[in-house]
Design an enzyme around this catalytic site. Sequence first.
Site, PDB file in Angstrom:
ATOM      1  NE  ARG A 101      16.854  41.933  38.742  1.00  0.00           N
ATOM      2  CZ  ARG A 101      17.955  41.232  38.556  1.00  0.00           C
ATOM      3  NH1 ARG A 101      17.942  39.909  38.674  1.00  0.00           N
ATOM      4  NH2 ARG A 101      19.070  41.841  38.227  1.00  0.00           N
ATOM      5  CE  LYS A 136      11.784  18.456  52.684  1.00  0.00           C
ATOM      6  NZ  LYS A 136      12.947  17.780  53.299  1.00  0.00           N
ATOM      7  CE  LYS A 168       7.349  12.466  54.813  1.00  0.00           C
ATOM      8  NZ  LYS A 168       8.116  13.559  54.191  1.00  0.00           N
ATOM      9  CD  GLU A 198       8.909   9.333  56.629  1.00  0.00           C
ATOM     10  OE1 GLU A 198       9.066  10.333  55.896  1.00  0.00           O
ATOM     11  OE2 GLU A 198       8.610   9.406  57.834  1.00  0.00           O
ATOM     12  CG  ASP A 219      12.784   9.534  56.924  1.00  0.00           C
ATOM     13  OD1 ASP A 219      13.201  10.394  56.151  1.00  0.00           O
ATOM     14  OD2 ASP A 219      12.469   9.767  58.105  1.00  0.00           O
TER      15      ASP A 219
END
Length: 281
Positions: A101, A136, A168, A198, A219
């Site tokens: 597994r 992410k 950002k 950004e 963006d």
Amino acid sequence: MGTEELNRIMDAAIDAAFREDMPSGDITSESVIPAGSRSEAYFLAKEDGVLAGLPVARRVFEKLDPSIIFIERFREGSAFHQSDKLARVKGPTIALLKGERTALNFLQRLCGIATATRRYVEAVAGTKTRILDTRKTTPGLRLLEKYAVSTAGGTNHRSSLSEMVLIKDNHLRRVGSVSEAVRRARAAVRPGIRIEVEAANLLQVREALAAGADMIMLDNMTVEMMRQAVALAAGRVPLEASGNMTLDRVRAVAETGVDFISVGALTHSAKAIDISLDFVS
């Protein structure tokens, strides 16, 4: 990524998986399978995909029992089809069952990421644009997941917050302006560290260019706005398109002339590929 670094990353992830899956051994296999039993099994693809993760699967079994024989039938980054046998493994039955597994969890996940990445890479083929991953990722598995992206032809963006500066929207809200944010970053980080900004509109693109940013993220811009940003930058710095980058629109975005397209879905939404470990003896 070098072999030594990959082994270090694999070992850490595999050890954590073993602690989770076998805190006190495999009480089923150890109870019902004779200690001297030996078996052979194949990793069988249940659907088409792109291969990434066989070195991790191999390492799972090496750590359980170094005597296990692991033979790869496909190379990393290659396409495979339903019913293909990806690898053969042979050794003590209990060790194979203990690793089944864990090996499959890594292999299915990494193949899923590689398969998704390849689709995006093929969608922009013939343009100069490269497909980037993001941060992410699954906690604890980031570098393995980024390995899967690169194996399938994608390009790795920063691996951590310590690697490069990326200013950002939330930073800009606090600082007040692009130029001031870039100035502060340039004064604080060591030479050679890249600074990306950004930009949500063309005004911010102009400000980032004037401030000396090394890279600009466009963006959630429209295709037409991205085309104008490419004209403004005129090749002075690389441009990265980001936000809602689906397969349906990624080609049109690439044709604006951007250098990179970042796709969070490569790692946060990739579907695991269905693979089984089928015992034949």
